[in-house]
Design an enzyme around this catalytic site. Structure first.
Site, short mmCIF file in Angstrom:
data_model
loop_
_atom_site.label_atom_id
_atom_site.label_comp_id
_atom_site.label_asym_id
_atom_site.label_seq_id
_atom_site.Cartn_x
_atom_site.Cartn_y
_atom_site.Cartn_z
N HIS A 161 75.89 43.17 -80.09
CA HIS A 161 75.40 44.09 -81.11
C HIS A 161 74.08 43.56 -81.66
O HIS A 161 73.67 42.44 -81.33
CB HIS A 161 76.43 44.31 -82.21
CG HIS A 161 76.79 43.09 -83.00
ND1 HIS A 161 77.50 42.05 -82.47
CD2 HIS A 161 76.52 42.74 -84.29
CE1 HIS A 161 77.67 41.11 -83.39
NE2 HIS A 161 77.08 41.51 -84.50
N HIS B 76 72.93 42.79 -84.75
CA HIS B 76 72.76 41.97 -85.93
C HIS B 76 71.94 40.72 -85.58
O HIS B 76 72.06 40.18 -84.47
CB HIS B 76 74.11 41.57 -86.52
CG HIS B 76 74.72 42.65 -87.36
ND1 HIS B 76 76.07 42.75 -87.62
CD2 HIS B 76 74.15 43.70 -88.03
CE1 HIS B 76 76.31 43.80 -88.39
NE2 HIS B 76 75.17 44.39 -88.64
N ASP C 177 72.00 37.56 -86.22
CA ASP C 177 72.57 36.30 -85.75
C ASP C 177 73.01 36.35 -84.30
O ASP C 177 73.47 35.35 -83.76
CB ASP C 177 73.74 35.86 -86.66
CG ASP C 177 74.86 36.88 -86.75
OD1 ASP C 177 74.58 38.09 -86.71
OD2 ASP C 177 76.03 36.47 -86.87
N HIS C 178 72.81 37.50 -83.66
CA HIS C 178 73.16 37.64 -82.25
C HIS C 178 71.94 37.91 -81.36
O HIS C 178 72.07 37.87 -80.14
CB HIS C 178 74.19 38.76 -82.06
CG HIS C 178 75.52 38.44 -82.67
ND1 HIS C 178 76.63 38.11 -81.93
CD2 HIS C 178 75.90 38.37 -83.97
CE1 HIS C 178 77.65 37.86 -82.74
NE2 HIS C 178 77.23 38.02 -83.98
N HIS D 150 82.70 47.46 -85.89
CA HIS D 150 81.96 46.48 -86.68
C HIS D 150 80.99 47.14 -87.67
O HIS D 150 80.14 46.47 -88.24
CB HIS D 150 81.20 45.52 -85.75
CG HIS D 150 80.59 44.35 -86.45
ND1 HIS D 150 81.28 43.57 -87.36
CD2 HIS D 150 79.33 43.83 -86.37
CE1 HIS D 150 80.48 42.62 -87.80
NE2 HIS D 150 79.28 42.75 -87.23
N ASP E 266 81.52 40.99 -82.56
CA ASP E 266 82.10 41.06 -83.90
C ASP E 266 82.89 42.36 -84.05
O ASP E 266 82.41 43.43 -83.66
CB ASP E 266 81.00 41.01 -84.96
CG ASP E 266 80.30 39.66 -85.00
OD1 ASP E 266 80.62 38.80 -84.16
OD2 ASP E 266 79.43 39.49 -85.88
N HIS F 41 82.59 32.04 -83.74
CA HIS F 41 82.00 32.83 -84.83
C HIS F 41 82.69 32.49 -86.16
O HIS F 41 83.16 33.35 -86.90
CB HIS F 41 82.11 34.33 -84.53
CG HIS F 41 81.09 35.17 -85.27
ND1 HIS F 41 81.35 35.73 -86.49
CD2 HIS F 41 79.83 35.55 -84.94
CE1 HIS F 41 80.30 36.43 -86.89
NE2 HIS F 41 79.36 36.33 -85.96
#
Length: 317
Positions: free
Chosen positions: A63, A65, A67-68, A141, A212, A270
């Site tokens: 996804h 976001h 942090d990914h 998510h 997530d 995670h």
């Protein structure tokens, strides 16, 4: 086949856990490495491993976001500087192409290789080659989020050499043809079917890597009978309300899925920065009460995924 965890934290980088990135090392199978997510600092983590960026030829984004994905532009650029000139494919939600192209365009980055973008919209088979098939399904998510299921094709059985010798089949290149299951004709006129001289096929391995998500129905199909399930564990069981409110999972919810889906091993990653030190062991023990074969991993842990389910080994770099 090995899994190396380059980032096992959530949200923001921490002193002991970098943000999300998992490497599936397929060097023996197809001389390549596949990344799942690429959080900030991933290339720094790679420098502390023995991975070669030029070996990375597929990146699967769960996804969008930060942090990914915030590590993608730097890694893609460094791959070019470090001798990577073969094409690379990035799979992910709609928007991943725009993010990468804008980042590289604004910085006027020139790559020595071509990037193929596959923006995924429908669950199902997303990739297949002669060794693996990869499937995707959607998760829950609050933003488009995917889970991936990597299925290795079954391996042909071993060639029964002793049986060939008993039947006076001469050795040589003909053995290679029989190994492929072909029918060959011998000099004495006999026709030999290779399938009659092969042992049982060896079932391929299955890896499920989920992005997530909070508890949802699609996770089961991705995880079913997997050799290894890599699942987020952002929260502990006692913080289940927080997990639900922020579209995440608890360690126990992941363990319940592993048990129901009959996976062989559950890997929890995670991890929220609120769980440090002994709390990591607490997370693991809580999950093990539901699904015994559970491990909370740390950055640079590596797990070998053998054909024999009893031979799993986790090691530190």
């Amino acid at each position: 086949m090995k899994l190396e965890f380059l980032g096992t934290g959530s949200g923001v980088p921490g002193k002991f856990r970098n943000v999300a990135c998992t490497a599936l090392r397929l060097l023996d199978e197809c001389n390549s490495v596949w990344l799942f997510d690429c959080g900030e600092g991933t290339q720094q983590q790679i420098l502390r491993s023995n991975l070669k960026p030029r070996k990375i030829n597929k990146i699967f984004i769960t996804h969008l976001h930060g942090d990914h994905i915030f590590g993608l532009p730097g890694l893609l650029s460094s791959r070019s500087f470090q001798g990577g000139n073969t094409p690379l494919t990035i799979y992910g939600p709609k928007g991943i192409k725009k993010y990468v192209c804008v980042s590289l365009g604004v910085s006027q980055t020139k790559l020595a290789y071509h990037i193929n973008f596959v923006e995924l919209t429908k669950p199902g088979k997303i990739m297949e080659n002669n060794k693996f098939t990869v499937y995707m399904d959607t998760l829950d998510h609050g933003i488009t989020s995917f889970g991936y299921r990597v299925v290795e094709h079954d391996h042909p059985g071993q060639l029964l050499v002793n049986k060939l010798k008993r039947d006076h089949v001469p050795s040589g290149p003909i053995y290679g043809q029989l190994k492929q299951g072909k029918t060959v004709q011998l000099k004495d006129g006999r026709k030999i079917n290779g399938k009659d001289y092969l042992g049982p096929s060896v079932k391929g391995r299955i890896i499920a890597i989920l992005g997530d998500t909070r508890k949802n129905n699609h996770s089961y199909g991705l995880a079913k009978n997997a050799d290894v399930l890599v699942h987020e564990s952002t929260f502990a069981a006692e913080d289940s309300k927080l997990a639900h409110d922020y579209y995440h999972s608890t360690n126990v919810q992941a363990a319940e899925l592993a048990k129901r889906a009959h996976v062989k091993r559950l890997i929890l990653t995670h991890i929220s920065a609120r769980y440090t030190g002994h709390m990591n062991r607490v997370l693991q023990k809580q999950a093990q009460k539901v699904f015994r074969n559970t491990r909370v991993v740390n950055d640079f842990d590596m797990i070998n995924v053998p054909f024999n389910k009893h031979d799993y080994v986790i090691s530190k770099k």
